[in-house]
Structures are given as C-alpha cells and as structure tokens.
Design a protein around this motif. Structure first.
Motif, PDB file in Angstrom:
ATOM      1  N   TYR A  78      29.748  45.899  44.553  1.00  0.00           N
ATOM      2  CA  TYR A  78      29.259  45.342  45.817  1.00  0.00           C
ATOM      3  C   TYR A  78      30.080  44.099  46.141  1.00  0.00           C
ATOM      4  O   TYR A  78      30.288  43.238  45.271  1.00  0.00           O
ATOM      5  CB  TYR A  78      27.788  44.956  45.716  1.00  0.00           C
ATOM      6  CG  TYR A  78      26.861  46.084  45.346  1.00  0.00           C
ATOM      7  CD1 TYR A  78      26.242  46.855  46.324  1.00  0.00           C
ATOM      8  CD2 TYR A  78      26.598  46.375  44.016  1.00  0.00           C
ATOM      9  CE1 TYR A  78      25.380  47.894  45.993  1.00  0.00           C
ATOM     10  CE2 TYR A  78      25.733  47.410  43.666  1.00  0.00           C
ATOM     11  CZ  TYR A  78      25.132  48.167  44.659  1.00  0.00           C
ATOM     12  OH  TYR A  78      24.282  49.193  44.330  1.00  0.00           O
ATOM     13  N   TRP A 135      28.126  53.508  38.032  1.00  0.00           N
ATOM     14  CA  TRP A 135      28.776  52.213  38.103  1.00  0.00           C
ATOM     15  C   TRP A 135      29.065  51.899  39.571  1.00  0.00           C
ATOM     16  O   TRP A 135      29.609  52.742  40.294  1.00  0.00           O
ATOM     17  CB  TRP A 135      30.081  52.214  37.317  1.00  0.00           C
ATOM     18  CG  TRP A 135      29.887  52.075  35.835  1.00  0.00           C
ATOM     19  CD1 TRP A 135      29.820  53.088  34.929  1.00  0.00           C
ATOM     20  CD2 TRP A 135      29.745  50.858  35.111  1.00  0.00           C
ATOM     21  NE1 TRP A 135      29.626  52.581  33.666  1.00  0.00           N
ATOM     22  CE2 TRP A 135      29.583  51.204  33.741  1.00  0.00           C
ATOM     23  CE3 TRP A 135      29.729  49.517  35.464  1.00  0.00           C
ATOM     24  CZ2 TRP A 135      29.414  50.252  32.747  1.00  0.00           C
ATOM     25  CZ3 TRP A 135      29.564  48.561  34.474  1.00  0.00           C
ATOM     26  CH2 TRP A 135      29.414  48.920  33.136  1.00  0.00           C
ATOM     27  N   SER A 136      28.677  50.706  40.011  1.00  0.00           N
ATOM     28  CA  SER A 136      28.777  50.383  41.438  1.00  0.00           C
ATOM     29  C   SER A 136      29.366  48.993  41.621  1.00  0.00           C
ATOM     30  O   SER A 136      29.164  48.093  40.795  1.00  0.00           O
ATOM     31  CB  SER A 136      27.402  50.447  42.111  1.00  0.00           C
ATOM     32  OG  SER A 136      26.818  51.724  41.945  1.00  0.00           O
ATOM     33  N   LYS A 171      25.953  51.813  35.028  1.00  0.00           N
ATOM     34  CA  LYS A 171      25.445  53.184  35.195  1.00  0.00           C
ATOM     35  C   LYS A 171      24.069  53.290  34.550  1.00  0.00           C
ATOM     36  O   LYS A 171      23.844  52.807  33.452  1.00  0.00           O
ATOM     37  CB  LYS A 171      26.400  54.186  34.556  1.00  0.00           C
ATOM     38  CG  LYS A 171      25.946  55.628  34.688  1.00  0.00           C
ATOM     39  CD  LYS A 171      26.988  56.604  34.172  1.00  0.00           C
ATOM     40  CE  LYS A 171      27.117  56.552  32.667  1.00  0.00           C
ATOM     41  NZ  LYS A 171      28.036  57.602  32.162  1.00  0.00           N
ATOM     42  N   ASP A 209      28.750  55.767  49.671  1.00  0.00           N
ATOM     43  CA  ASP A 209      29.356  54.456  49.841  1.00  0.00           C
ATOM     44  C   ASP A 209      28.972  53.943  51.231  1.00  0.00           C
ATOM     45  O   ASP A 209      28.536  54.710  52.093  1.00  0.00           O
ATOM     46  CB  ASP A 209      30.872  54.526  49.720  1.00  0.00           C
ATOM     47  CG  ASP A 209      31.325  55.022  48.353  1.00  0.00           C
ATOM     48  OD1 ASP A 209      30.629  54.742  47.365  1.00  0.00           O
ATOM     49  OD2 ASP A 209      32.371  55.708  48.282  1.00  0.00           O
ATOM     50  N   ASP A 236      22.435  49.728  52.194  1.00  0.00           N
ATOM     51  CA  ASP A 236      23.079  49.759  50.883  1.00  0.00           C
ATOM     52  C   ASP A 236      23.304  48.358  50.340  1.00  0.00           C
ATOM     53  O   ASP A 236      23.275  48.141  49.133  1.00  0.00           O
ATOM     54  CB  ASP A 236      24.400  50.517  50.970  1.00  0.00           C
ATOM     55  CG  ASP A 236      24.194  52.001  51.195  1.00  0.00           C
ATOM     56  OD1 ASP A 236      24.224  52.755  50.214  1.00  0.00           O
ATOM     57  OD2 ASP A 236      23.976  52.393  52.353  1.00  0.00           O
ATOM     58  N   SER A 277      19.638  54.559  43.026  1.00  0.00           N
ATOM     59  CA  SER A 277      19.908  55.182  44.320  1.00  0.00           C
ATOM     60  C   SER A 277      19.133  56.470  44.539  1.00  0.00           C
ATOM     61  O   SER A 277      18.852  56.842  45.672  1.00  0.00           O
ATOM     62  CB  SER A 277      21.409  55.479  44.459  1.00  0.00           C
ATOM     63  OG  SER A 277      22.149  54.285  44.452  1.00  0.00           O
ATOM     64  N   ARG A 298      30.284  53.259  45.122  1.00  0.00           N
ATOM     65  CA  ARG A 298      29.645  53.840  43.942  1.00  0.00           C
ATOM     66  C   ARG A 298      30.530  54.924  43.345  1.00  0.00           C
ATOM     67  O   ARG A 298      31.155  55.693  44.077  1.00  0.00           O
ATOM     68  CB  ARG A 298      28.272  54.396  44.305  1.00  0.00           C
ATOM     69  CG  ARG A 298      27.294  53.352  44.844  1.00  0.00           C
ATOM     70  CD  ARG A 298      25.937  53.957  45.146  1.00  0.00           C
ATOM     71  NE  ARG A 298      24.965  52.942  45.541  1.00  0.00           N
ATOM     72  CZ  ARG A 298      24.739  52.588  46.810  1.00  0.00           C
ATOM     73  NH1 ARG A 298      25.423  53.173  47.786  1.00  0.00           N
ATOM     74  NH2 ARG A 298      23.845  51.663  47.099  1.00  0.00           N
ATOM     75  N   GLU A 299      30.543  54.995  42.034  1.00  0.00           N
ATOM     76  CA  GLU A 299      31.363  55.973  41.327  1.00  0.00           C
ATOM     77  C   GLU A 299      30.851  57.392  41.576  1.00  0.00           C
ATOM     78  O   GLU A 299      29.647  57.627  41.716  1.00  0.00           O
ATOM     79  CB  GLU A 299      31.324  55.657  39.828  1.00  0.00           C
ATOM     80  CG  GLU A 299      32.259  56.476  38.979  1.00  0.00           C
ATOM     81  CD  GLU A 299      32.162  56.092  37.523  1.00  0.00           C
ATOM     82  OE1 GLU A 299      33.216  55.907  36.881  1.00  0.00           O
ATOM     83  OE2 GLU A 299      31.028  56.002  36.998  1.00  0.00           O
ATOM     84  N   GLU A 336      22.017  56.168  39.025  1.00  0.00           N
ATOM     85  CA  GLU A 336      22.788  55.085  39.638  1.00  0.00           C
ATOM     86  C   GLU A 336      24.103  54.983  38.877  1.00  0.00           C
ATOM     87  O   GLU A 336      24.109  54.710  37.679  1.00  0.00           O
ATOM     88  CB  GLU A 336      22.042  53.756  39.590  1.00  0.00           C
ATOM     89  CG  GLU A 336      22.796  52.580  40.170  1.00  0.00           C
ATOM     90  CD  GLU A 336      22.911  52.636  41.690  1.00  0.00           C
ATOM     91  OE1 GLU A 336      23.809  51.987  42.246  1.00  0.00           O
ATOM     92  OE2 GLU A 336      22.101  53.360  42.323  1.00  0.00           O
TER      93      GLU A 336
END
Length: 805
Positions: free
Chosen positions: A403, A400-401, A379, A433, A500, A334, A427-428, A398
């Motif tokens: 989707y 932990w995410s 991550k 978001d 995103d 990101s 996203r953490e 980036e």
C-alpha cells in the motif's frame, strides 16, 4: 494519542475557513529579536538563572476571547523571555495572578487538557502562516503538543520530545521550557526568521490571551503570529532517534491460555532540514483500545477511528482529500474461502499482519509539501476441514500486499494551495488491485474574505477488468465577518470506489448545498457568543436521474456570561426521500416519508466540578406510528485535581422504521421493525503526577430489533404486503468492553504501559429479553481476558554518542 479538549478548540478555532496574510494585506505583527546564550538555564520553573537577566521580553498581551482585542487585565500581566543556543530554543514565562491559590491545576495524562491554566507556544519555522507546531504547558506541569494547520487538518497525535517545568508562587505561576531544534522544521539559512505566538488561558475566567493580537473577524490563528528574529548561524544536531520496544501478552479465552513476547523498533531520521523519515520495524499494535462496535443494519460498513500511533502521528499530508483510510492496512482479509458442501472453515485470521511501514514527509523552502507512505502486509491463510475425509487444506485469504500514498501539496501567494494525492493498493496473485487519484484546490482572495475550493478525483479498481469512477466538488464561500455563507456542489459516479485504501459509502449521486451562518464577533450584554446556521441540501441520483431528497436544517447555539451553553434546531425533508441505497440493488429505491426533526441541548459550565450535557432529539415521520427518539446524557465530575469520571448514556428508540430484510431472484423484501438501542460508557482517570496515570474505559452497547411484518418493494418505491417472506430476523446484540490502563512516562519520549482488557459479545436471534436474562446470557459466553506489558524507550542519537564516549 488523544484529542485535546474544548480548551484547544477555543484556543485555535481551526475548524473555521482558512485564509492567510498576503503581500496586499498588511497585518500588524509584533517583533521579538532574541539573543544567543552561553549559559544554559536549568529547566526547573524557577526563573533565577543568570541567562534570563538580559533576555529579550515579549509582553503586552491582547485578549482573544471572550472580548476580542482589548489589552490584558493589569492583574494578569504576562511576560515571556526567549533565548537560544546551538541545541535549541529556551522560554521563560511569568503569568501574574492576584489570587494564585485559585489557579486551576487539574492533572491529566499527557496530551489531554484539563481544568488548568495553560501557557502555549506556536512556532512556524518557515514563517508562512500555513503550519505551526504547538507546545502547551499546563499549570499542573502536564505537556501537550500538536501540529496545527490552516485547513482544519490538525495533528494532535504528533509527539515531540522536549523539557518543561512549572512553579506556582506568591504572585502567579512560572514556566520554563526547552524545545530542541531537532523537534522543529526550518530552512537551512544562516539567519532565521520564524513566526511565533504565545498564548495564555486563564481557566477560572475562561479568558484567552495572545501576544500578537488574533482578530476573530476572519481567518485563523496562524494568520496572526508575530515575528521571531535573532537566530543566526546555528548548527542543528543530526535528527536521528530510535524507539525500541518490548512487549508481552497473556491471553485467556474459552478456557485456553496463550502468551507471546515481542520486540521491535520505530526509527525517525531527519533526511535534511525539511524532510523526515519515519519507519516502524516489526510493529506491535496489541495495546490499542477497543472499537465501539454497533449492530449495523445500514447498507454501509462501519468506520472506526485509527488508534495505532504510527498511523496517527505525522499524517496531516496523507489525510488530504479523504482518499486514505489507514485502517485498511492491517484490517480484515480481502476474501472469505469458498467451501464445498462437506467442508467448513476451522481457522480464519481476524486481522492481517503488518510487516513494516515507513513514511517520508516535509516541505521545501518554496512551499512544496511532499509526503510518501508505504506499507507491506503479510500473506494470511484460512484453514479448511473436509468433514468427510478429515483432510485439511489452506487457502490464501489475503496475499502479500503493498500500500502506498503520494501527496504533493504546493502553497502559493501565502494563502492558497493545490494538492495532488495518489493512493495505490497492489496485491500478489489474482487478487484485486486499486488506484485513486485526486486534485484539490483551495484559493483565497487577497483580502482573505472569500474562499474558492474544490476537487476532482478518480478511482480505478482492477479485478477481472478495470472499473473507473469519479467524484468531484466545487464551492465558493465568504469566510469573514458576522455574516458568512458557503455554496457548493458534489457528485460521485456509480463506480466510485476507493475502499481498498480509502473509505467511501454513497455513490451515483449529486448534492447541491447552500449554507448561511451568523455570529457575533464581540460579547453582548447577556451572551459571550451566538451562532445561527441555516442549510439547504438537494440530492438526486445521477443515472438514471431521480430526485432523492431535499433537506432544510437550522441550528442555533448560545453561550451566556456564566459559560452555560444552549442549543437546538430543526430539520425537515418536506417532500420525502427516494432512498437509493437501502434496497441494496442498483436502480431500485425505497420511498421514505417526510420527517420533521427537532432537538434541544443544554451544557453546564465546564469549570465546575460537576458538568452535564443533556440533549433530546425527536423525529416525527409523515406516517402513522413512525418516529424516533434520541435522549442523551453526559455527566463529568472532578473529585479532585487527580481524579475525575465521565458517564455517558445514549439511547435511540426507533418505532416502525423500514429496512432491508432480504431478496431472492424476483423480489426485494423490506421489514417494519422496532429498534431500541442503549449505550452506557464510563471513563475515569486517576493521575498520580504529570508523568503517571491510571485510566479506566468501559462500554456496554445493547441493541434489540423486533420485526412486525414484511413487504415486497415495488418498482415505484412503494411497498406491498407479502407472505412470501417470513424469516425470523429478530435479534439482540451486546458488546461489552473494559480497558484498565496504567501509563508511566518515565523519561522523555519513553513510556511503560500495563493494560488489562476484558471483552465479550453475543448476537441472539431473539428480541425483547428481560434485563436479567440478557445479562445472564451474555456472561455465559466465552469472555476474553488479556494482560499486556509494553516498554518503549526513546534514544536520541546525539545523546547516544555521549554514552559511547
């Protein structure tokens, strides 16, 4: 998975507007009532099994193309027999041919079509004319399968596990096939009624025949299936399969060797008769092919097609509305780290790792399609070195995410649908978001002659506050007959942003489009088909209002009796353009002079050993010395039924184009540039048999840019010469890729793949290099060499139970 070639386009033509049968319009449907068998036929292509002796017969095929509606030729009669038992449905087909020695049977890899005769089966377990599964067997024995739909959202990446065999004999060729019930979707009923059709393509005459007549005046192939009765009280087996894999990689780059060994599994489970769970555990996408990178000087990012099988297969619901771009998952991080003056980034992840993903999809007996996708990425951190102290630190680029995508698609009245789509990226931590939601409608009148379509979508981005944007469309179209038209309007607000989990470029605009098309419905004395199309487009900026462009486009296509195609057209922007994107600053625009574009192309008969396509496209601008020329060449040669090669050469020569060069606190700078781009690609395949092939894909892309001067952009979109900006923006970009791939389908659903990949690229701040110097410099760069071996094995739960016993 691969896109099927032009034979499939000819076969289904699902890019046309879509309409289906309603209760108020009766379409003639043949009926075939089949019987249960206790004697299982051997799938060997020889139709001598006792089970076939009294099997019901489907016959009297009708020509679809080129002469729509006439009976099949007497010398090319087609007979199909169908049976079933508790495990699946069986097909036997006899295709008569007076000259069987001339039956086309070129080999290809699975899911490719070649210069070969084809027998196809489409099955719609819900008998609703909306979605069918397609099974194709070529005279070479090669299989292909797909999900085909009414909305041109066909899924040719879908893979089923089924058996087939072919034989060429003294009076034609024969096919036998078994399709397990586990590969089909149908309601839980004691008595089934399915939609079905059979198709035959005769390659040497380019004829397309179907069992139930397909009228080319309107609608799509799916509207015209027949009825399959007789399947009763079946007990389908548990739909559960596992596909474990092991893979190994050896990489060499810049004098260093690395290796890895991986293992994981894909799982597929039939939750009930309608819904399926797909899951990938510890995924491995290392054997994907190269992306066709380019030197991108536009204001927008480059979009790449998906190549990872899990994200390609079974995603027809998730792709509705254009809100889901799967390359976002496991793409680039990101953000890029922020560094101090004495720091530098020493390690930065090229891609985000996918931890796991699953999808659930299906459709109820009342026509409600439900799809849910969820993916989690790990991550990722960058390493930063303090050059003064020697200390290093890590920074999360980036987190932990998660989707997910949710789709609800309701069909009604047999030919219409309303769809709700929601995508979400979470996203953490303090990373942004995002959420996007769309409502789509697709309505057809009772006679299937007119279509009403549209959408309303919203995007929410949460990043130190919430940014909301919207996009909408509404349209009306005539979808039948020789004369067709489409009227529609589209808008997108300034804050429209789905990037995103989706892909969007232009914003803050409105577009009004009118399209008229004419086609012939039957061949004439000289032509098999004729298409004439006319387009008008008007664009303006939404806020503040600004005219941006008016475009007129006309294009023509003919195919003659020898199956040679010709085409051409013109396009013009008579009032010029106010480009609101090239300045890269909201509220500013660049005046682009009017242009007149003309093009012409010729394509030879695809049945011949040598096929070519030549095209020339020329833009002439209303500005002295400014033009663009784009010649292209395509050559395909079949050396034999096993070996073929394709060469493509694309060129773009752009003179005196104007593009963004840079900006400071006071000015936006534009540059006048000469740009020459050349792209060479070679693909070749040697197919050993219908299960094993060796393929080569090579591409070299070269783009050379030379700036001749710079200007400042005025508030009215005009340019003024300047001496304030004098950077060297000249450049030469090369991208070299080679993939050599060996594939062996050694068992149903099981594959071994050995791959060698070679890649190098460079960008030099110099242009107009000599040919030899360019390649010498390129090959002095570190070159990546990768070897990989991957083995996947398909395990069906029902077969595994027998192993245990």
């Amino acid at each position: 998975m691969k896109t099927l070639l032009s034979a499939i386009i000819l076969l289904f033509s699902t890019q046309q507007f879509f309409a289906q049968k309603t209760e108020n319009e009766i379409i003639s449907r043949k009926n075939l009532t089949i019987i249960r068998t206790n004697s299982v036929p051997k799938i060997d292509g020889i139709l001598d099994d006792e089970a076939w002796q009294n099997a019901p017969i489907a016959q009297d095929f009708i020509e679809r193309n080129p002469n729509n509606g006439i009976p099949e030729p007497a010398d090319f009669k087609t007979i199909v027999k169908v049976l079933y038992d508790d495990t699946g449905i069986y097909f036997a087909a006899k295709m008569f041919d007076p000259n069987p020695e001339n039956i086309k049977k070129q080999l290809s890899e699975r899911d490719f079509t070649a210069n070969a005769d084809i027998f196809g089966i489409t099955i719609n377990g819900y008998n609703d004319h909306q979605q069918s599964v397609l099974f194709m067997i070529q005279a070479s024995g090669v299989q292909a399968d797909a999900k085909i739909m009414t909305n041109a959202n066909d899924d040719f990446t879908w893979n089923a596990v089924w058996n087939s065999a072919v034989k060429i004999n003294e009076d034609g060729w024969t096919v036998e096939a078994k399709i397990p019930f586990s590969e089909l979707r149908f309601p839980k009923k004691d008595v089934q009624q399915w939609g079905v059709n059979f198709t035959r393509i005769i390659a040497k005459t380019n004829q397309n025949l179907t069992w139930n007549h397909v009228d080319n005046k309107k609608a799509t192939y799916l509207m015209y299936d027949g009825v399959l009765d007789g399947i009763e009280h079946i007990k389908p087996p548990v739909r559960l399969s596992f596909t474990p894999y092991v893979s190994s990689y050896l990489n060499h780059f810049d004098g260093k060797n690395t290796s890895s060994f991986n293992g994981g599994m894909d799982l597929k489970y039939g939750i009930n008769d309608a819904f399926t769970l797909d899951m990938t555990l510890i995924p491995d996408f290392g054997q994907t092919s190269f992306d066709p990178a380019v030197l991108n000087l536009t204001p927008f990012e480059q979009q790449y097609s998906e190549q990872r099988s899990f994200f390609m297969e079974g995603t027809e619901l998730f792709n509705k509305g254009g809100l889901f771009y799967s390359r976002r998952i496991g793409g680039f991080p990101s953000k890029y780290p922020e560094t101090e003056d004495d720091e530098k980034v020493t390690e930065y992840p090229a891609k985000v790792k996918l931890f796991n993903a699953f999808k659930i999809s299906g459709r109820t007996n009342k026509g409600l399609g439900i799809g849910f996708f969820n993916g989690i990425t790990e991550k990722m951190e960058a390493k930063i070195l303090n050059e003064a102290t020697g200390e290093t630190r890590n920074e999360v680029v980036e987190p932990w995410s998660n989707y997910n995508v949710l789709v609800l698609d309701q069909r009604f009245n047999g030919n219409s649908s309303v769809t709700l789509v929601n995508t979400n990226a979470m996203r953490e931590g303090n990373f942004r978001d995002a959420n996007a939601t769309g409502l789509l409608w697709d309505l057809n009148n009772k006679k299937n002659t007119y279509n009403y379509f549209g959408s309303l979508k919203g995007s929410w981005v949460m990043d130190n506050g919430t940014k909301f944007g919207s996009r909408g469309q509404a349209g009306f179209a005539k979808t039948s007959g020789k004369n067709r038209f489409n009227l529609n309007g589209v808008y997108a607000t300034k804050n429209w942003d789905i990037n995103d989990l989706g892909f969007s470029t232009t914003t803050n605009f409105a577009n009004y489009n009118g399209w008229y098309g004419y086609r012939i419905l039957q061949p004439t004395e000289k032509f098999n088909n004729i298409y004439l199309n006319f387009n008008l487009n008007y664009f303006h900026r939404l806020e503040p209002f600004l005219y941006t462009n008016f475009v007129f486009n006309q294009n023509t296509q003919f195919t003659d009796k020898n199956y040679r195609s010709f085409g051409g057209g013109i396009e013009t922007t008579p009032f010029g353009e106010n480009d609101i994107y090239e300045p890269r600053v909201n509220g500013r625009f660049l005046k682009v002079p009017a242009y007149f574009d003309s093009w012409i192309w010729v394509e030879s008969d695809s049945r011949k050993k040598l096929q070519f396509n030549v095209s020339l496209d020329y833009y002439a601008y209303d500005e002295k010395g400014r033009n663009k020329v784009m010649p292209q060449l395509y050559l395909r040669y079949r050396f034999s039924d096993r070996l073929n090669a394709i060469w493509r050469f694309n060129t773009t020569l752009s003179n005196n184009e104007i593009g963004f060069a840079g900006k400071d606190d006071e000015n936006i700078y534009m540059g006048k540039r000469q740009r020459n781009t050349y792209e060479n690609s070679l693909t070749s395949q040697y197919t050993f048999n219908d299960k094993m092939s060796l393929s080569l894909a090579f591409r070299h892309y070269f783009s050379d840019v030379t700036y001749d001067g710079f200007s400042t952009l005025n508030q009215d979109g005009t340019l003024s010469d300047t001496t304030l900006f004098n950077k060297n923006l000249n450049g030469t970009y090369n991208s070299w890729n080679l993939d050599l791939r060996y594939s062996w389908w050694f068992a149903p659903g099981s594959q071994l793949t050995l791959m060698y990949q070679n890649a190098v690229m460079n960008y030099l701040e110099v242009s107009r290099m000599r040919f030899n110097d360019n390649f010498s410099t390129l090959f002095n760069e570190p070159m990546a060499n990768n070897f990989s071996l991957k083995l996947t094995y398909y395990i069906d739960y029902n077969q595994a139970k027998k192993w245990v016993k």
